[in-house]
Design an enzyme around this catalytic site. Structure first.
Site, PDB file in Angstrom:
ATOM      1  N   ARG A 177      -1.538  -3.051   0.382  1.00  0.00           N
ATOM      2  CA  ARG A 177      -1.321  -3.181  -1.061  1.00  0.00           C
ATOM      3  C   ARG A 177      -1.505  -4.638  -1.479  1.00  0.00           C
ATOM      4  O   ARG A 177      -2.138  -4.927  -2.507  1.00  0.00           O
ATOM      5  CB  ARG A 177       0.078  -2.691  -1.455  1.00  0.00           C
ATOM      6  CG  ARG A 177       0.287  -1.209  -1.240  1.00  0.00           C
ATOM      7  CD  ARG A 177       1.708  -0.781  -1.589  1.00  0.00           C
ATOM      8  NE  ARG A 177       1.979  -0.861  -3.018  1.00  0.00           N
ATOM      9  CZ  ARG A 177       3.181  -0.661  -3.554  1.00  0.00           C
ATOM     10  NH1 ARG A 177       4.224  -0.376  -2.764  1.00  0.00           N
ATOM     11  NH2 ARG A 177       3.353  -0.738  -4.857  1.00  0.00           N
ATOM     12  N   CYS A 236       8.221  -7.498  -4.983  1.00  0.00           N
ATOM     13  CA  CYS A 236       7.610  -6.327  -4.333  1.00  0.00           C
ATOM     14  C   CYS A 236       6.802  -5.604  -5.393  1.00  0.00           C
ATOM     15  O   CYS A 236       6.080  -6.228  -6.159  1.00  0.00           O
ATOM     16  CB  CYS A 236       8.687  -5.443  -3.709  1.00  0.00           C
ATOM     17  SG  CYS A 236       9.983  -4.932  -4.868  1.00  0.00           S
TER      18      CYS A 236
END
Length: 278
Positions: A177, A236
């Protein structure tokens, strides 16, 4: 101490009579809790009770914090008082809602709150009693919270410092990611320019429990270099698993890093620069 092992939990249950919190996220969180949970554990939902989901994700991300006084009222419904010993776990090795609840309670000024390393899996492996029964709760008065006391930073600050060498922005998402190879949740793949990647799962060993404090300290001191922890920003996807790394830092004696609550879910919705690759 912020993290306890299941054997320490067994001793605590016998002597301290803590308030036990089972914190979970996802659409089927309550269903999973109802199937089995630690005896006397109360359910807490990441999506509805640890987040203000009414907010626009472009202004606060997918899991923005609720107002402190609202969280204080919620803590009262759980029977949590300032003097309470609180134990929290989830079914994701403490990587998801448990770490978020720990951070929020610490940010409310609470002292005695502990996350069970290894979560429900470790609890079951230790032979502690699990059940499908829901226990009665004796509510307390609203918990007094005026402000979040742990450091957070808004998007504007991250935008200003992310590429400055005297600051360190840590992206704790999975590496694919971060590199922009794929994005299963948010609208765009990539990462904040200048951010480095230390996936939150690297805080755990191969059995899914937290590394020893000394190992965590060595890992993060190496990453920080000469940068003071007060200039470290952790994020995050939406401000949840970042709390797992903040928990690891606290256990390592490296408290003081800031949480970017909006995280990638906010950044990626605001037409800001994005990077890919390492």
């Amino acid at each position: 101490m912020n993290i306890i092992k299941s054997r320490e939990l067994a001793s605590m249950l016998a002597t301290d009579h803590p308030v036990i919190i089972d914190a979970r996220g996802g659409a089927d969180a309550l269903e999973r809790y109802n199937q089995e949970h630690l005896e006397n554990a109360q359910f807490v939902d990441l999506e509805t009770e640890l987040s203000d989901k009414a907010a626009d994700p472009a202004s606060g991300g997918r899991h923005p914090l609720p107002q402190p006084d609202d969280f204080g009222k919620f803590l009262g419904t759980l029977g949590i008082r300032p003097a309470s010993t609180v134990v929290v776990y989830d079914d994701k090795n403490g990587a998801n809602a448990a770490a978020r609840f720990w951070w929020m309670l610490k940010a409310a000024g609470h002292e005695k709150v502990y996350v069970v390393s290894g979560g429900l899996q470790a609890i079951k492996a230790a032979g502690l009693p699990v059940t499908a029964a829901v226990s009665d709760v004796k509510p307390a008065e609203n918990y007094p919270i005026e402000n979040w006391t742990l450091p957070t930073v808004p998007l504007e600050v991250v935008k200003d410092v992310s590429e400055k060498p005297e600051y360190l922005v840590i992206d704790v998402r999975e590496n694919y990611r971060y590199q922009g190879e794929g994005e299963p949740i948010d609208l765009v793949a990539g990462h904040i320019p200048g951010a480095i990647n230390i996936p939150y799962m690297s805080n755990l060993d191969e059995e899914g429990v937290f590394l020893p404090a000394a190992a965590l300290a060595a890992k993060y001191k190496l990453a920080f270099g000469d940068i003071d922890v007060s200039r470290v920003i952790v994020h995050c996807g939406s401000g949840v698993t970042a709390c797992h790394t903040l928990l690891a830092l606290a256990e390592a004696g490296l408290e003081g890093a800031s949480l970017y609550v909006g995280s990638w879910s906010e950044w990626s919705r605001n037409s800001l620069p994005m990077a890919k690759g390492e």
